[in-house]
Scaffold this motif. Structure first.
Motif, PDB file in Angstrom:
ATOM      1  N   LEU A 136       0.837  -1.207   0.000  1.00 38.05           N
ATOM      2  CA  LEU A 136       0.000   0.000   0.000  1.00 38.05           C
ATOM      3  C   LEU A 136       0.872   1.259   0.000  1.00 38.05           C
ATOM      4  O   LEU A 136       0.617   2.209  -0.754  1.00 38.05           O
ATOM      5  CB  LEU A 136      -0.915   0.003   1.227  1.00 38.05           C
ATOM      6  CG  LEU A 136      -2.111  -0.957   1.178  1.00 38.05           C
ATOM      7  CD1 LEU A 136      -2.662  -1.225   2.584  1.00 38.05           C
ATOM      8  CD2 LEU A 136      -3.211  -0.397   0.271  1.00 38.05           C
ATOM      9  N   THR A 184      -4.778   0.048   5.852  1.00 39.48           N
ATOM     10  CA  THR A 184      -5.223   0.832   4.699  1.00 39.48           C
ATOM     11  C   THR A 184      -5.052   2.319   4.985  1.00 39.48           C
ATOM     12  O   THR A 184      -4.538   3.074   4.153  1.00 39.48           O
ATOM     13  CB  THR A 184      -6.714   0.544   4.395  1.00 39.48           C
ATOM     14  OG1 THR A 184      -6.988  -0.837   4.573  1.00 39.48           O
ATOM     15  CG2 THR A 184      -7.087   0.970   2.994  1.00 39.48           C
ATOM     16  N   VAL A 233     -11.461  -1.219  -0.485  1.00 42.91           N
ATOM     17  CA  VAL A 233     -11.048  -2.415   0.257  1.00 42.91           C
ATOM     18  C   VAL A 233     -12.048  -3.532  -0.028  1.00 42.91           C
ATOM     19  O   VAL A 233     -13.258  -3.342   0.129  1.00 42.91           O
ATOM     20  CB  VAL A 233     -10.999  -2.128   1.777  1.00 42.91           C
ATOM     21  CG1 VAL A 233     -10.572  -3.376   2.546  1.00 42.91           C
ATOM     22  CG2 VAL A 233     -10.054  -0.964   2.073  1.00 42.91           C
ATOM     23  N   ASP A 270      -7.361  -2.400  -2.268  1.00 44.54           N
ATOM     24  CA  ASP A 270      -6.745  -3.141  -1.164  1.00 44.54           C
ATOM     25  C   ASP A 270      -7.367  -4.532  -1.221  1.00 44.54           C
ATOM     26  O   ASP A 270      -8.480  -4.764  -0.740  1.00 44.54           O
ATOM     27  CB  ASP A 270      -7.023  -2.458   0.181  1.00 44.54           C
ATOM     28  CG  ASP A 270      -6.359  -3.189   1.349  1.00 44.54           C
ATOM     29  OD1 ASP A 270      -6.043  -4.386   1.188  1.00 44.54           O
ATOM     30  OD2 ASP A 270      -6.193  -2.571   2.414  1.00 44.54           O
ATOM     31  N   SER A 320      -1.782  -8.771   0.437  1.00 44.03           N
ATOM     32  CA  SER A 320      -0.992  -9.233   1.579  1.00 44.03           C
ATOM     33  C   SER A 320      -0.910 -10.745   1.519  1.00 44.03           C
ATOM     34  O   SER A 320      -1.882 -11.408   1.147  1.00 44.03           O
ATOM     35  CB  SER A 320      -1.667  -8.824   2.887  1.00 44.03           C
ATOM     36  OG  SER A 320      -1.121  -9.569   3.978  1.00 44.03           O
ATOM     37  N   LYS A 333      -3.909 -15.134   5.530  1.00 40.77           N
ATOM     38  CA  LYS A 333      -4.722 -14.700   4.390  1.00 40.77           C
ATOM     39  C   LYS A 333      -5.039 -15.906   3.494  1.00 40.77           C
ATOM     40  O   LYS A 333      -4.440 -16.970   3.657  1.00 40.77           O
ATOM     41  CB  LYS A 333      -3.980 -13.613   3.599  1.00 40.77           C
ATOM     42  CG  LYS A 333      -3.629 -12.375   4.435  1.00 40.77           C
ATOM     43  CD  LYS A 333      -4.829 -11.477   4.679  1.00 40.77           C
ATOM     44  CE  LYS A 333      -4.660 -10.603   5.889  1.00 40.77           C
ATOM     45  NZ  LYS A 333      -4.268  -9.237   5.676  1.00 40.77           N
TER      46      LYS A 333
END
Ligand SMILES: *Cc1c(COP(=O)(O)O)cnc(C)c1O
Length: 377
Positions: A64, A89, A131, A157, A181, A186
């Motif tokens: 980011l 973010t 996002v 994002d 990410s 994740k």
């Protein structure tokens, strides 16, 4: 029964033998950073997302920061960010010296509300960060229109949305640049930290590549003030191997989500819960399976009740950005973003991972039913 909230053992054992062999090679060659495996992962991930360029970096937060920096966003600029997101973010915006402007979220999809974005625009606005919260893409078509009309950059994002789609397009392919990410938990996770920027803009990708490595196109030649945001070979290797399984792992999450929805719909209809709303133009990859408690039912009581039955639940996230002490300087107050405030004061994340079984989903849902029976009698 003991249910896991996330379960990385399953996916790690799937790739373990491949990785072990390659680690010996890495060891023998002593090429620990930015080598062949990172390059191959970048090639494969760009292909997966359906973009020309992927630049692997050290984390999603770094991705980011580098994306904003490469777009030339800094002091005096404003960037619109949803009030309901993970803190990174908003941090990235302030980290490059720009100012966060918040927008509220859509009460159904829980992603940034395009109408609220329009209200947040000022002459200083340079970009919008959409996002893809919990694994569902934001309203990208409406956001693209706003961005075009006001000459703004649109940044995704996509840290929670590897493999999600929107009108047939992949998360990470719809903005001017997207940030991923690969934090271990994740949907696609490294064995440590990791992140990436994806884009179709080769010039922008080149700039991110320079910023990632001390602004240096060749050793000891420095054309930009960059930093060290490089990815390690081990992470490139693990991600490249895991990427091959991501579609089937996402499908397993979707299957678990369907079962959750099936079993919890009666409770939703009775007014106890709001379930994830899956917009028809997209596919949700359920990084998290989040429900929102209605009518003031106390989520902490539910979480304790589930814990007593061996079921872990969590909160993503307890506070919207404007109520975090770190963002007090933005000058917002409680009440400014009611939808985000409501979600983050009522949400509960249920166990979700690709190894979750139907039996486990049923056990979670039965326990939730039992909880509502116990509080309503
Ligand atoms: C995880 C996450 C990030 C940050 O990624 P890291 O790799 O932990 O730095 C950013 N945004 C969102 C929405 C995330 O979920």
């Amino acid at each position: 029964m003991k249910v896991a909230f996330v379960n990385l053992r399953e996916q790690n054992s799937r790739i373990y033998e491949q990785v072990k062999k390659a680690i010996e090679e890495i060891f023998a060659s002593s090429a620990f950073v930015s080598g062949r495996h990172v390059a191959e992962f970048e090639r494969d991930f760009a292909r997966f997302v359906g973009v020309k360029e992927c630049v692997a970096v050290q984390s999603g937060t770094s991705a980011l920061i580098l994306a904003l920096k490469a777009l030339g966003i800094g002091a005096g600029d404003e960037v619109v960010v949803p009030a309901a997101t993970f803190v990174a973010t908003a941090e990235a915006v302030e980290w490059v010296g720009a100012r966060v402007r918040l927008a509220d979220i859509d009460p159904h999809t829980w992603t940034i509300d395009p109408a609220s974005v329009e209200r947040a625009l000022t002459p200083r606005t340079r970009a919008i960060i959409a996002v893809h919260l919990y694994g569902q893409c934001a309203h990208m078509d409406a956001l693209r229109e706003i961005a075009q009309k006001h000459n703004l950059y649109l940044i995704e994002d996509a840290a929670q949305a590897h493999g999600a789609t929107h009108n047939g397009r992949q998360a990470g392919s719809m903005g001017d640049v997207a940030c991923f990410s690969f934090y271990p938990a994740k949907n696609l996770g490294a064995w440590g930290e990791g992140g990436a920027c994806t884009t179709n803009n080769s010039q922008l990708a080149e700039k991110i590549r320079l910023l990632r490595d001390h602004g240096s196109p060749r050793k000891y030649e420095h054309v930009l003030v960059g930093g060290n945001f490089r990815m390690e070979e081990l992470q490139g290797l693990v991600l490249k191997e895991k990427l091959r399984y991501l579609p089937q792992w996402n499908q397993a999450r979707q299957q678990a989500a369907r079962l959750y929805a099936e079993m919890l719909t009666p409770l939703a209809q009775e007014g106890f819960l709001q379930l994830p709303h899956c917009a028809p133009e997209g596919s949700h990859v359920y990084h998290l399976y989040v429900v929102s408690l209605k009518n003031g039912y106390d989520r902490h009581h539910l979480i304790e009740f589930l814990a007593s039955r061996g079921i872990p639940a969590a909160i993503h996230y307890p506070q919207p950005i404007h109520l975090l002490p770190a963002f007090g300087h933005l000058g917002y107050r409680k009440g400014d973003f009611p939808v985000a405030e409501h979600l983050f004061s009522s949400c509960v994340s249920l166990p979700m991972h690709e190894a979750l079984t139907a039996t486990e989903v049923c056990a979670v849902c039965d326990a939730i039913k039992e909880f509502f029976v116990s509080v309503t009698v």
